[in-house]
Scaffold this motif. Structure first.
Motif, short mmCIF file in Angstrom:
data_model
loop_
_atom_site.label_atom_id
_atom_site.label_comp_id
_atom_site.label_asym_id
_atom_site.label_seq_id
_atom_site.Cartn_x
_atom_site.Cartn_y
_atom_site.Cartn_z
N PRO A 216 0.82 -1.22 0.00
CA PRO A 216 0.00 0.00 0.00
C PRO A 216 0.85 1.27 0.00
CG PRO A 216 -0.73 -1.52 1.70
CD PRO A 216 0.56 -2.04 1.19
N VAL A 217 2.09 1.18 0.54
CA VAL A 217 2.93 2.37 0.66
C VAL A 217 3.74 2.60 -0.61
CG1 VAL A 217 4.68 3.50 2.06
CG2 VAL A 217 3.07 1.94 3.13
N LEU A 218 4.34 1.53 -1.10
CA LEU A 218 5.26 1.67 -2.24
C LEU A 218 4.64 1.19 -3.55
CD1 LEU A 218 8.60 0.45 -0.62
CD2 LEU A 218 7.87 2.78 -1.01
N GLY A 219 3.56 0.43 -3.46
CA GLY A 219 3.04 -0.22 -4.66
C GLY A 219 2.19 0.71 -5.52
N GLY A 220 1.62 0.09 -6.56
CA GLY A 220 0.70 0.84 -7.41
C GLY A 220 1.36 1.65 -8.48
N THR A 221 2.70 1.67 -8.53
CA THR A 221 3.36 2.43 -9.58
C THR A 221 3.80 1.48 -10.68
OG1 THR A 221 5.53 2.16 -8.62
CG2 THR A 221 4.25 4.04 -7.88
N GLU A 222 4.19 2.08 -11.78
CA GLU A 222 4.65 1.26 -12.90
C GLU A 222 5.96 0.56 -12.54
OE1 GLU A 222 5.58 1.90 -17.59
OE2 GLU A 222 4.41 3.40 -16.53
N ALA A 223 6.87 1.31 -11.86
CA ALA A 223 8.15 0.72 -11.49
C ALA A 223 7.94 -0.51 -10.61
CB ALA A 223 8.99 1.75 -10.74
N TRP A 224 7.03 -0.39 -9.66
CA TRP A 224 6.72 -1.50 -8.75
C TRP A 224 6.22 -2.70 -9.54
CZ3 TRP A 224 6.45 -2.79 -3.48
CH2 TRP A 224 5.55 -3.78 -3.14
N SER A 225 5.22 -2.49 -10.39
CA SER A 225 4.62 -3.60 -11.12
C SER A 225 5.62 -4.26 -12.04
CB SER A 225 3.43 -3.10 -11.94
OG SER A 225 2.51 -2.48 -11.12
N VAL A 226 6.34 -3.44 -12.82
CA VAL A 226 7.25 -4.02 -13.81
C VAL A 226 8.34 -4.81 -13.12
CG1 VAL A 226 8.95 -3.44 -15.56
CG2 VAL A 226 6.75 -2.29 -15.55
N THR A 227 8.93 -4.24 -12.05
CA THR A 227 10.02 -4.93 -11.37
C THR A 227 9.52 -6.23 -10.75
OG1 THR A 227 10.66 -2.71 -10.72
CG2 THR A 227 11.97 -4.50 -9.86
N LEU A 228 8.43 -6.16 -10.01
CA LEU A 228 7.96 -7.36 -9.31
C LEU A 228 7.51 -8.44 -10.30
CD1 LEU A 228 8.22 -5.73 -6.76
CD2 LEU A 228 6.03 -6.63 -6.02
N VAL A 229 6.74 -8.05 -11.29
CA VAL A 229 6.27 -9.05 -12.24
C VAL A 229 7.44 -9.61 -13.02
CG1 VAL A 229 4.83 -9.44 -14.26
CG2 VAL A 229 3.97 -8.05 -12.39
N GLY A 230 8.37 -8.73 -13.42
CA GLY A 230 9.53 -9.20 -14.20
C GLY A 230 10.36 -10.20 -13.42
N PHE A 231 10.83 -9.79 -12.23
CA PHE A 231 11.67 -10.69 -11.44
C PHE A 231 10.90 -11.94 -11.05
CE2 PHE A 231 14.55 -7.12 -10.93
CZ PHE A 231 15.77 -7.74 -10.86
N GLY A 232 9.65 -11.75 -10.60
CA GLY A 232 8.87 -12.89 -10.14
C GLY A 232 8.64 -13.90 -11.25
N ALA A 233 8.28 -13.42 -12.46
CA ALA A 233 7.98 -14.34 -13.55
C ALA A 233 9.24 -15.10 -13.97
CB ALA A 233 7.40 -13.57 -14.74
N VAL A 234 10.35 -14.38 -14.13
CA VAL A 234 11.59 -15.06 -14.52
C VAL A 234 11.97 -16.09 -13.47
CG1 VAL A 234 14.05 -14.72 -14.91
CG2 VAL A 234 12.40 -13.14 -15.93
N THR A 235 11.89 -15.69 -12.19
CA THR A 235 12.25 -16.61 -11.13
C THR A 235 11.35 -17.84 -11.16
OG1 THR A 235 12.86 -14.73 -9.79
CG2 THR A 235 12.56 -16.80 -8.65
N ALA A 236 10.05 -17.64 -11.30
CA ALA A 236 9.11 -18.76 -11.26
C ALA A 236 9.39 -19.74 -12.39
CB ALA A 236 7.68 -18.24 -11.33
#
Lengths: 143, 785
Positions: free
Chosen positions: B248-268
């Protein structure tokens, strides 16, 4: 170094210096002196003795292990600081005083005596260990 | 498993008794479920460093309660399991203490309100993890893995601390509750990119995101209860927890989404692929854990259809998946540990037909594996459907759906590898050698496997009580959210069917195709593990070179370096600050003082010109004595007295040292040129010191303290000697510090001198050679583990 004159002088001076060091310690709160200087003065007495005598004789004379003496002094200083918090709920190292007749006695004197012991113990450790390192503890030797 | 120590019956009893702690905590957290799920937030606070606004405060909302239940619930089962699994191994009490210490640190982490407190608990979990991975410390692979995990997560944690400080200073509070209550998203703050990057560094290292995932598979050298507890169910989820908390504090931005989805998807996807290529059962599970962590990270980052707003169904999916994963993964790890305990090996290829020997373990494994593969009516199915649907609905629909489906297909294969290969087929040697195990070793996995089934059937209470309150802490949950086992025939169900079919197909083809991705992954030019080794080697080589350069071992060089640095740095400061004030007139000096100056000068000349060391030392003593007499003349009897005695003692002790030196020569043989250089350094230090003193005394004196001490000496400290009052009363704390140093120095002298000198020197040179040859390259290759 171990001349007859030094040896005979030491015999007399040793006791005198020790007595003087205690006097310095006790007068410290109101006149020049105190635990640190007192300890240093006592150390000179022992250093003189180390010069003329075998370190083994010195250890036998002192009996207490100098390092443990220093540690005991530190413990005494800490304990003197705990009296205030325990008795009066005051901060650590607060001075607590009682009057016995005309003499005021307080925890700072205990603290100063702790300083005295630490200084004597530490200097004696330096001098004795340098002159002849003590036996290593059994667990420490990895031969 | 061989008995390495002398087993005593008392020790397992102690271990079993220690279950009481996690069990009681679990019961207590369970009792909080109704209050928290109705939206209440519980809160406790103890002052810690009130001056800095740091309080030891804790709070429980849905998110922390879900984690706390996982930590204590699985912790209870693990401690119980370990009491049997570790029976007869040495240092069991220590092991249990570490395990419980970890549990409490982890609880502190998820319950902490203050960011700094959260960081401390975060580090404590890393520290206990280090101790537990390195439990078999005789094994170099265990030592390496322990250090690697500590360093990788520790470096990330330090970055995270920096991020926390930036965050706290920007937001004006270090309290998580206040941060979350203020609904102040920091997305607009000027430091936002730094805060995000630093906090993500901590979360990604802790939760083993690619390419920093390598420490987690290596950590499998730890005893299996540790792997099951720390490195699958709890500690590695700390990063996911932090991301959820910060969302809720840091999320909701494009940087947040792209980084998390990018790292998470590659890792998974990467780790799901890596998992099916492993032949060690624990390695298979370790990589599927990395896959689960990647999945959670990815879904915490998924943005909703409406840009900006956090995606609420993906938060629900991530929280559901955390519960699903904790249930099946801990069960599978305990089952694998039981297989190893019974047969002595974890190599998949050497197992077969174990269901005849380890019946209950087989049932537990099968239940957990079915949940892992996401088959109905297990909770795993609900979890996977949620992942699919929320990925499909998100703004990153196609990419996210592809990643999660690809990873899920491989996870189906991995689940079959773990549950089918060891238990079915013909009885191999390992099954014939297997010894039966007691109930303690299978009850845990069976219970958790059954729980997966129960939770799948009773979906609604599980979601109402645990998952939805947790997700509500991340993003607003849609009203009337009804997860269920049956949504009718739709495209997502078809996708699930395809997932199972493809996974099973890969499993069927495993002798032919599974070696291919393994070979490919091993040929990758860069691997985190190798980069870690290169970094460590580089640091060791650099420090060796630096040490060789700096540490000549010759005392006079050190002293020269110290004094030259002092003269240069202080001199440069004086010039730069324009602080040189020469006195306009020479103050009046008495005849007595002139005499002392003459004595000092003569003694200094003696020191410089003397060819006898003893004479030089004595002359130096005379200098000090004369200086102390100046103190006396200037009215500082205490200082003078101390200085006098110190000078005497220094001469005496140096004389003792000199006379004891093995090859002591009284004569000084130093070339004249070196003496001039030393003299120049000495003059420089002396001049600079004099200039500093002149600059200080040129300032108007500040008498406040002096006046305070003088007026308070008798009423406050009961003494007329102000110097002594300061030493033993006003500033006694400083004195205490000084005498502590003195005692330490005396102890150090004993430690240094109480050895045979020759022996120490030899040993030092041996150690030096060993370090010069490079650090211990013992490598814990995954295949050998």
């Amino acid at each position: 170094m171990n001349t007859l004159i030094l040896r005979e002088t030491t015999r007399v001076l040793f006791t005198l210096i020790l007595v003087f060091s205690v006097a310095t310690l006790l007068r410290g709160h109101d006149a020049p002196g105190g635990g640190f200087v007192g300890g240093l003065i006592a150390s000179t007495a022992f250093s003189l003795y180390i010069f003329v005598a075998d370190p083994k004789d010195v250890r036998r004379l002192v009996r207490a292990d100098p390092l443990k003496t220093a540690a005991a002094g530190l413990a005494l200083a800490i304990l003197s600081g705990l009296i205030g918090p325990i008795l009066g709920g005051r901060p650590f190292l607060s001075g607590e005083w009682v009057e016995i007749g005309a003499v005021e006695l307080g925890t700072p004197l205990l603290f100063d005596f702790g300083v005295y012991l630490v200084v004597v113990g530490a200097v004696l450790t330096f001098a004795l260990e340098i002159k002849e390192p003590g036996a290593a503890p059994a667990a420490d030797s990895e031969e | 498993m061989p008995a390495l120590g002398v087993p005593t019956e008392r020790v397992p009893a102690l271990l079993r008794a220690s279950i009481a702690l996690p069990a009681a905590l679990f019961a207590w957290f369970c009792s909080l479920v109704p209050r928290v799920s109705s939206g209440e937030t519980l809160h406790w606070e103890i002052g810690w460093i009130p001056q800095q606004g740091i309080a030891l405060s804790f709070f429980i909302d849905g998110l922390s309660l879900l984690f706390a239940l996982v930590i204590t619930g699985i912790g209870t089962l693990i401690v119980h399991y370990a009491s049997e699994y570790m029976r007869g191994l040495p240092q069991l009490p220590r092991f249990t203490a570490f395990l419980l210490a970890f549990m409490l640190s982890m609880l502190g982490l998820v319950l902490a309100d203050n960011l700094i407190a959260l960081f401390i608990f975060w580090e404590l979990t890393g520290l206990t993890s280090f101790l537990l991975i390195g439990y078999k410390h005789e094994d170099p692979a265990a030592r390496r893995a322990a250090l690697q995990a500590l360093l990788v997560t520790g470096v990330g944690a330090l970055a995270m601390l920096a991020g926390f400080v930036l965050l706290g200073e920007t937001a004006g509070t270090y309290s998580l509750r206040e941060l979350l209550a203020g609904d102040a998203s920091l997305a607009e703050a000027s430091h936002y990119p730094w805060i995000l990057g630093l906090v993500l560094a901590g979360a990604f290292t802790k939760s083993a995101q690619f390419p920093l995932h390598f420490w987690l598979p290596n950590a499998m050298v730890a005893p299996t209860p540790v792997s099951a507890y720390l490195h699958s169910a709890t500690m590695v989820k700390a990063g996911v927890f932090l991301l959820a908390r910060m969302s809720p504090v840091l999320g909701g931005t494009e940087a947040w989404s792209v980084t998390l989805v990018g790292f998470g998807a590659v890792t998974a996807v990467y780790s799901a692929l890596a998992s099916v290529t492993r032949t060690d059962l624990k390695q298979v599970l370790a990589y599927t854990t990395v896959m689960a962590l990647g999945t959670c990270v990815m879904f915490l980052g998924l943005p909703g259809e409406a840009a900006g707003a956090a995606h609420s169904t993906s938060a629900v999916a991530a929280m559901a998946f955390i519960l699903v994963h904790a249930l099946y993964k801990a069960a599978l790890f305990m089952a694998v540990g039981t297989i190893e305990h019974s047969t002595g090996t974890r190599d998949i290829a050497r197992h077969g037909g174990l269901r005849h020997v380890l019946g209950p373990t087989f049932v537990g494994t099968a239940l957990a594996a079915v949940s892992m593969a996401g088959l109905p009516p297990f909770i795993g199915f609900v979890g996977k459907e949620l992942l699919y649907s929320s990925a499909y609905e998100s703004a990153f629909g196609g990419f996210a759906l592809f990643a999660i489906v690809a990873a899920s297909v491989l996870i189906v294969t991995a689940a079959m590898l773990v549950a089918v290969v060891p238990f079915f087929g013909t009885m191999k040697q390992s099954a014939r050698d297997a010894h039966p195990v007691t109930w303690q070793l299978w009850i845990g996995s069976l219970l958790l496997g059954l729980l997966g089934l129960v939770a799948g059937v009773a979906t609604t209470p599980v979601f109402q009580g645990l998952v939805l309150p947790a997700a509500a802490a991340i993003a607003p949950v849609p009203e009337h959210f009804e997860p269920g086992l049956w949504h009718g025939f739709n495209s997502l169900l078809l996708l699930s069917l395809a997932t199972w079919a493809t996974g099973a197909f890969f499993f069927w083809l495993r002798p032919y195709i599974l070696s291919v991705p393994g070979a490919l992954l091993d040929r990758l030019p860069v691997s985190g593990d190798r980069a870690y080794d290169a970094t460590m080697d580089g640091i060791a080589r650099f420090s060796t070179a630096l040490t060789r350069h700096m540490q000549s071992g010759i005392q006079s060089r050190y002293i020269r370096a110290v004094f030259a640095t002092l003269a240069l740095s202080v001199g440069a400061t004086l010039v730069a600050k324009d602080a040189i004030h020469l006195p306009s007139q020479i103050p009046s000096v008495t005849f007595g003082e002139w005499t002392l100056v003459a004595v000092i000068s003569a003694s200094v000349l003696t020191v410089i010109l003397s060819r006898s060391r003893l004479l030089a030392i004595c002359a130096l003593g005379v200098v000090g004595t004369a200086v102390s007499l100046i103190f006396l003349l200037r009215g500082a009897p205490d200082v003078a007295m101390t200085q006098l005695i110190v000078e005497t003692l220094v001469v005496v002790i140096v004389a003792i040292v000199l006379l004891k030196l093995p090859d002591f020569r009284n004569e000084i043989r130093q070339p004249l040129s070196e003496r001039w250089r030393d003299a120049a350094i000495a003059v420089a230090v002396g001049s600079v010191t004099s200039l500093v003193l002149l600059a200080v005394t040129a300032q108007p004196p500040q008498l406040e303290l002096t006046e305070y001490f003088e007026s308070m000496a008798v009423p406050g400290a009961h003494g007329h000697n102000v110097v002594n009052d300061i030493l033993v009363d006003f500033r006694a704390m400083d004195t205490l510090g000084e005498i502590s140093v003195l005692v330490l120095a005396a102890a150090a002298v004993c430690a240094l001198l109480r050895r045979r000198t020759r022996y120490r020197v030899d040993r030092f040179h041996r150690l030096q050679r060993r370090y010069a040859a490079g650090p211990d390259r013992a490598r814990a290759s995954e295949e050998d583990a």
